[in-house]
Design a protein around this motif. Structure first.
Motif, PDB file in Angstrom:
ATOM      1  N   GLU A 210       0.833  -1.277  -0.027  1.00 21.80           N
ATOM      2  CA  GLU A 210      -0.037  -0.114   0.009  1.00 21.80           C
ATOM      3  C   GLU A 210       0.789   1.190  -0.121  1.00 21.80           C
ATOM      4  OE1 GLU A 210      -3.601  -2.059   2.676  1.00 21.80           O
ATOM      5  OE2 GLU A 210      -1.919  -1.258   3.569  1.00 21.80           O
ATOM      6  N   PHE A 211       1.897   1.099   0.851  1.00 29.62           N
ATOM      7  CA  PHE A 211       2.945   2.382   0.973  1.00 29.62           C
ATOM      8  C   PHE A 211       3.284   2.883  -0.421  1.00 29.62           C
ATOM      9  CE2 PHE A 211       7.439   2.796   0.894  1.00 29.62           C
ATOM     10  CZ  PHE A 211       7.843   4.061   1.029  1.00 29.62           C
ATOM     11  N   ILE A 212       3.765   1.727  -1.221  1.00 27.98           N
ATOM     12  CA  ILE A 212       4.509   2.055  -2.497  1.00 27.98           C
ATOM     13  C   ILE A 212       3.568   2.669  -3.649  1.00 27.98           C
ATOM     14  CG2 ILE A 212       4.246  -0.177  -3.745  1.00 27.98           C
ATOM     15  CD1 ILE A 212       7.299   1.783  -3.259  1.00 27.98           C
ATOM     16  N   GLN A 213       2.245   2.635  -3.354  1.00 24.27           N
ATOM     17  CA  GLN A 213       1.427   3.045  -4.404  1.00 24.27           C
ATOM     18  C   GLN A 213       1.198   4.664  -4.374  1.00 24.27           C
ATOM     19  OE1 GLN A 213      -2.292   0.596  -4.685  1.00 24.27           O
ATOM     20  NE2 GLN A 213      -1.456  -1.032  -3.533  1.00 24.27           N
ATOM     21  N   ALA A 214       1.495   5.119  -2.986  1.00 24.71           N
ATOM     22  CA  ALA A 214       1.200   6.670  -2.819  1.00 24.71           C
ATOM     23  C   ALA A 214       1.911   7.636  -3.807  1.00 24.71           C
ATOM     24  CB  ALA A 214       1.348   7.012  -1.473  1.00 24.71           C
ATOM     25  N   PRO A 215       1.249   8.598  -4.218  1.00 23.11           N
ATOM     26  CA  PRO A 215       1.854   9.300  -5.228  1.00 23.11           C
ATOM     27  C   PRO A 215       3.111  10.102  -4.645  1.00 23.11           C
ATOM     28  CG  PRO A 215      -0.448   9.767  -5.127  1.00 23.11           C
ATOM     29  CD  PRO A 215      -0.224   8.829  -4.196  1.00 23.11           C
ATOM     30  N   THR A 216       3.047  10.507  -3.180  1.00 23.27           N
ATOM     31  CA  THR A 216       4.359  11.171  -2.503  1.00 23.27           C
ATOM     32  C   THR A 216       5.429  10.089  -1.984  1.00 23.27           C
ATOM     33  OG1 THR A 216       3.234  10.917  -0.450  1.00 23.27           O
ATOM     34  CG2 THR A 216       2.618  12.750  -1.711  1.00 23.27           C
ATOM     35  N   THR A 217       5.164   8.950  -2.260  1.00 23.05           N
ATOM     36  CA  THR A 217       6.371   7.944  -1.731  1.00 23.05           C
ATOM     37  C   THR A 217       7.479   8.020  -2.314  1.00 23.05           C
ATOM     38  OG1 THR A 217       4.620   6.185  -1.227  1.00 23.05           O
ATOM     39  CG2 THR A 217       6.801   5.409  -1.731  1.00 23.05           C
ATOM     40  N   ARG A 218       7.601   8.296  -3.528  1.00 22.82           N
ATOM     41  CA  ARG A 218       9.053   8.469  -4.217  1.00 22.82           C
ATOM     42  C   ARG A 218       9.814   9.988  -3.675  1.00 22.82           C
ATOM     43  NH1 ARG A 218      11.690   7.104  -9.262  1.00 22.82           N
ATOM     44  NH2 ARG A 218      13.387   8.334  -9.625  1.00 22.82           N
ATOM     45  N   ALA A 219       8.946  10.931  -3.776  1.00 23.49           N
ATOM     46  CA  ALA A 219       9.644  11.908  -3.241  1.00 23.49           C
ATOM     47  C   ALA A 219      10.040  11.909  -1.723  1.00 23.49           C
ATOM     48  CB  ALA A 219       8.738  13.215  -3.116  1.00 23.49           C
ATOM     49  N   LEU A 220       9.306  11.372  -0.699  1.00 23.40           N
ATOM     50  CA  LEU A 220       9.660  10.987   0.641  1.00 23.40           C
ATOM     51  C   LEU A 220      10.883  10.170   0.783  1.00 23.40           C
ATOM     52  CD1 LEU A 220       5.937  10.620   2.139  1.00 23.40           C
ATOM     53  CD2 LEU A 220       7.782  12.595   2.609  1.00 23.40           C
ATOM     54  N   SER A 221      10.794   8.981  -0.082  1.00 20.55           N
ATOM     55  CA  SER A 221      11.893   8.040  -0.077  1.00 20.55           C
ATOM     56  C   SER A 221      13.123   8.689  -0.546  1.00 20.55           C
ATOM     57  CB  SER A 221      11.463   6.710  -0.836  1.00 20.55           C
ATOM     58  OG  SER A 221      10.403   5.956  -0.294  1.00 20.55           O
ATOM     59  N   VAL A 222      13.328   9.290  -1.534  1.00 22.97           N
ATOM     60  CA  VAL A 222      14.341   9.756  -2.182  1.00 22.97           C
ATOM     61  C   VAL A 222      15.152  10.859  -1.371  1.00 22.97           C
ATOM     62  CG1 VAL A 222      15.323  11.115  -4.043  1.00 22.97           C
ATOM     63  CG2 VAL A 222      13.892   9.442  -4.653  1.00 22.97           C
ATOM     64  N   GLN A 223      14.238  11.502  -0.606  1.00 23.95           N
ATOM     65  CA  GLN A 223      14.956  12.540   0.489  1.00 23.95           C
ATOM     66  C   GLN A 223      15.601  11.850   1.453  1.00 23.95           C
ATOM     67  OE1 GLN A 223      11.909  15.523   1.429  1.00 23.95           O
ATOM     68  NE2 GLN A 223      13.214  16.293   3.397  1.00 23.95           N
ATOM     69  N   LEU A 224      14.845  10.840   2.005  1.00 22.24           N
ATOM     70  CA  LEU A 224      15.679  10.214   2.924  1.00 22.24           C
ATOM     71  C   LEU A 224      16.817   9.217   2.741  1.00 22.24           C
ATOM     72  CD1 LEU A 224      12.119   8.605   4.692  1.00 22.24           C
ATOM     73  CD2 LEU A 224      13.889  10.121   5.825  1.00 22.24           C
ATOM     74  N   ILE A 225      16.642   8.748   1.394  1.00 21.89           N
ATOM     75  CA  ILE A 225      17.902   7.944   0.837  1.00 21.89           C
ATOM     76  C   ILE A 225      19.155   8.938   0.759  1.00 21.89           C
ATOM     77  CG2 ILE A 225      18.708   6.745  -1.180  1.00 21.89           C
ATOM     78  CD1 ILE A 225      15.906   5.613  -1.364  1.00 21.89           C
ATOM     79  N   ASP A 226      18.918  10.262   0.062  1.00 19.22           N
ATOM     80  CA  ASP A 226      19.798  11.038  -0.106  1.00 19.22           C
ATOM     81  C   ASP A 226      20.523  11.541   1.027  1.00 19.22           C
ATOM     82  OD1 ASP A 226      19.563  11.069  -2.956  1.00 19.22           O
ATOM     83  OD2 ASP A 226      18.289  12.896  -2.944  1.00 19.22           O
ATOM     84  N   GLU A 227      19.880  11.828   2.152  1.00 17.87           N
ATOM     85  CA  GLU A 227      20.306  12.258   3.186  1.00 17.87           C
ATOM     86  C   GLU A 227      21.227  11.070   3.944  1.00 17.87           C
ATOM     87  OE1 GLU A 227      17.222  15.371   5.453  1.00 17.87           O
ATOM     88  OE2 GLU A 227      17.842  13.558   6.358  1.00 17.87           O
ATOM     89  N   ALA A 228      20.691   9.854   3.797  1.00 17.75           N
ATOM     90  CA  ALA A 228      21.461   8.645   4.564  1.00 17.75           C
ATOM     91  C   ALA A 228      22.692   8.573   3.589  1.00 17.75           C
ATOM     92  CB  ALA A 228      20.655   7.648   4.537  1.00 17.75           C
ATOM     93  N   TYR A 229      22.591   8.436   2.310  1.00 19.82           N
ATOM     94  CA  TYR A 229      24.086   8.411   1.483  1.00 19.82           C
ATOM     95  C   TYR A 229      24.898   9.656   1.693  1.00 19.82           C
ATOM     96  CZ  TYR A 229      22.598   4.156  -1.278  1.00 19.82           C
ATOM     97  OH  TYR A 229      22.417   2.785  -1.546  1.00 19.82           O
TER      98      TYR A 229
END
Length: 339
Positions: A210-229
């Motif tokens: 369900e989480f991966i279907q949300a329109p905002t999931t990519r933006a939220l995920s990429v922001q967290l991934i970028d910070e972690a990297y």
């Protein structure tokens, strides 16, 4: 090779049962009294797969004080904040020949294991495998048979014969192991994944599919991934994948690997247990601070999860029902007066 699972919750049971079904001798050790008494009274653990085909699997289960440490490999699976107590209770049977293998969530466990085991006998790992402990003595394996994978790395980054044998055993058990020579990068790759999927699914109480279907999931995920990297680059940790590959792994695992899965952090929250967010998003933030970098989104999410832990203690539904009942009673009283 003989195995003992220290911490026989959801993931510990899955690893141990799969190894046992592949023909390896496995003992289970746990500190939860209800788990011990339930498994003993029903003569095993009930195992389902995606809620289907529930069946009883006989296993040998012990408290730490009862176990004699006859295994070669100790598979350590517990919550980060429970690890110190588990190791202390098990320490009486540790010896210098034991290997400790762990695929626990978050970070902080390696330092605790190093208090009992030499670095050359510590194998760190990560698991892309979803499992749910429905209740004591009842576990549900999420995903089809053979689904999921594990990554292993020796703390010394120098694989030995024992490690190779462990990898072969896990392959026979259908857990799709990969051995790397990048210890910190292997562990942090899963921390980054969990900092996205576990935390966001928990905050909004949704399954991964369900989480991966949300329109905002990519933006939220990429922001967290970028910070972690950004944090890992400053700390000199080379991750196993690129930023884009990490996002793609979030997509793949959520869509096809474990779409029906509620992550472990959500399971903790829904059962009134402390979450491991401090060892995941909090660890990323704290590591960044050491290098003068503010992973502010991770820190914000950490505090939101702690707020959710606090607010979930209140019976919101009960409060709403009481308000509705009071309103109904008031309406009836007004109607009676009007008559």
């Amino acid at each position: 090779m003989k195995y003992a699972v220290l911490g026989s919750g959801a993931m510990g049971l899955r690893f141990g049962v799969l190894l046992q079904e592949a023909g390896f001798e496995v003992d289970f050790v746990d500190t939860w009294d209800k788990q011990l008494s339930t498994i003993r009274s029903q003569h095993g653990v009930y195992v389902s797969r995606d809620g289907q085909n529930k069946h009883l699997v006989p296993i040998n289960v012990y408290s730490p004080e009862e176990y004699d440490g006859r295994a070669n490999i100790l598979i350590v699976f517990t919550k980060q904040y429970m690890l110190a107590e588990l190791l202390d209770r098990c320490a009486h049977f540790f010896n210098d020949k034991h290997y400790a293998l762990t695929c626990m969530n978050g970070m902080g466990h390696i330092e605790k294991l190093n208090q009992y085991f030499a670095p050359e006998h510590v194998i760190g790992g990560t698991a892309m495998i979803g499992t749910v402990l429905n209740k004591a003595g009842d576990v549900d394996f999420i995903g089809q048979k053979g689904a999921g994978s594990v990554n292993f790395a020796n703390q010394t980054e120098q694989p030995d014969d024992v490690t190779q044998e462990v990898v072969a055993d896990f392959k026979a058990a259908g857990m799709n192991p990969t051995l790397t020579t990048n210890f910190n990068g292997t562990l942090m790759a899963k921390v980054v994944f969990n900092s996205v999927v576990n935390t966001l699914c928990t905050m909004f109480k949704v399954r991964m599919g369900e989480f991966i279907q949300a329109p905002t999931t990519r933006a939220l995920s990429v922001q967290l991934i970028d910070e972690a990297y950004d944090v890992c680059e400053r700390a000199g940790i080379k991750l196993l994948t690129s930023r884009q590959e990490e996002w793609q792994q979030v997509v793949t695992v959520s869509q096809t690997g474990n779409p029906l899965h509620f992550p472990s952090m959500y399971q903790d929250l829904s059962n009134g247990r402390e979450t491991e967010v401090d060892y995941i998003n909090g660890y990323i933030y704290d590591l960044g601070k050491k290098y003068n970098y503010e992973a502010s989104t991770h820190n914000f999410l950490r505090h939101l999860v702690h707020l959710t832990e606090f607010t979930d203690k209140f019976d919101v539904n009960g409060f709403i029902n009481q308000v509705l009942e009071d309103d109904k009673a008031s309406e009836q009283k007004v109607a009676a007066v009007s008559q």
